[in-house]
Design a protein around this motif. Structure first.
Motif, PDB file in Angstrom:
ATOM      1  N   SER A 129      -1.141  11.035   4.575  1.00  0.00           N
ATOM      2  CA  SER A 129      -2.297  11.180   3.694  1.00  0.00           C
ATOM      3  C   SER A 129      -2.677  12.654   3.676  1.00  0.00           C
ATOM      4  O   SER A 129      -2.354  13.405   4.597  1.00  0.00           O
ATOM      5  CB  SER A 129      -3.487  10.368   4.220  1.00  0.00           C
ATOM      6  N   ILE A 130      -3.356  13.055   2.634  1.00  0.00           N
ATOM      7  CA  ILE A 130      -3.954  14.384   2.536  1.00  0.00           C
ATOM      8  C   ILE A 130      -5.371  14.110   2.042  1.00  0.00           C
ATOM      9  O   ILE A 130      -5.694  14.252   0.862  1.00  0.00           O
ATOM     10  CB  ILE A 130      -3.178  15.329   1.591  1.00  0.00           C
ATOM     11  N   SER A 131      -6.202  13.667   2.955  1.00  0.00           N
ATOM     12  CA  SER A 131      -7.537  13.175   2.622  1.00  0.00           C
ATOM     13  C   SER A 131      -8.389  14.198   1.890  1.00  0.00           C
ATOM     14  O   SER A 131      -9.165  13.837   1.012  1.00  0.00           O
ATOM     15  CB  SER A 131      -8.258  12.710   3.886  1.00  0.00           C
ATOM     16  N   SER A 132      -8.249  15.450   2.236  1.00  0.00           N
ATOM     17  CA  SER A 132      -9.070  16.485   1.600  1.00  0.00           C
ATOM     18  C   SER A 132      -8.768  16.622   0.112  1.00  0.00           C
ATOM     19  O   SER A 132      -9.599  17.118  -0.636  1.00  0.00           O
ATOM     20  CB  SER A 132      -8.868  17.830   2.301  1.00  0.00           C
ATOM     21  N   LEU A 133      -7.600  16.151  -0.306  1.00  0.00           N
ATOM     22  CA  LEU A 133      -7.215  16.222  -1.719  1.00  0.00           C
ATOM     23  C   LEU A 133      -7.179  14.838  -2.375  1.00  0.00           C
ATOM     24  O   LEU A 133      -6.667  14.675  -3.476  1.00  0.00           O
ATOM     25  CB  LEU A 133      -5.847  16.897  -1.862  1.00  0.00           C
TER      26      LEU A 133
END
Length: 119
Positions: free
Chosen positions: A19-23
């Motif tokens: 995951s790339i939660s900030s994006l």
């Protein structure tokens, strides 16, 4: 996710494990650590900058980047840039009191959060 700020991670296939939660990118498998903090965590875990790690990966990522997600040197530079953008957005959100990893890391902090595989 295909058209948002994390689209590059979706198009390359990174999101399959990470995951790339900030994006706003959520992995269907979530077997790898969230890449939002890869810039910070590669230094802590591997004693390498994210630049060095992407250019010369170790462990699991060495296999992944040589067999599954094969990037040219130019594409590796884009990966580094995208990881830096994700981290900058993570820091911006966290400073605004909206830590995108607060819930996810709370569950995963049995040890400490990781950004890239170490085995």
């Amino acid at each position: 996710m295909k058209t948002g700020p994390g689209a590059w991670f979706v198009q390359t296939g990174c999101f399959v494990c990470h995951s790339i939660s900030s994006l706003g990118v959520k992995s269907p498998a979530q077997i790898g650590p969230d890449l939002s903090i890869a810039v910070q965590d590669t230094q802590a875990r591997f004693g390498k900058t994210v630049d060095d790690f992407i250019m010369n990966p170790t462990g699991t990522m060495s296999v992944v980047l040589s067999r599954q997600i094969i990037l040219t040197p130019e594409q590796k530079q884009v990966a580094i840039q995208k990881l830096r953008e994700a981290f900058a957005e993570y820091e911006r959100l966290k400073a605004a009191g909206q830590d995108p990893l607060a819930g996810a890391l709370g569950k995963a902090r049995g040890s400490r959060p990781v950004a890239l595989h170490n085995r």
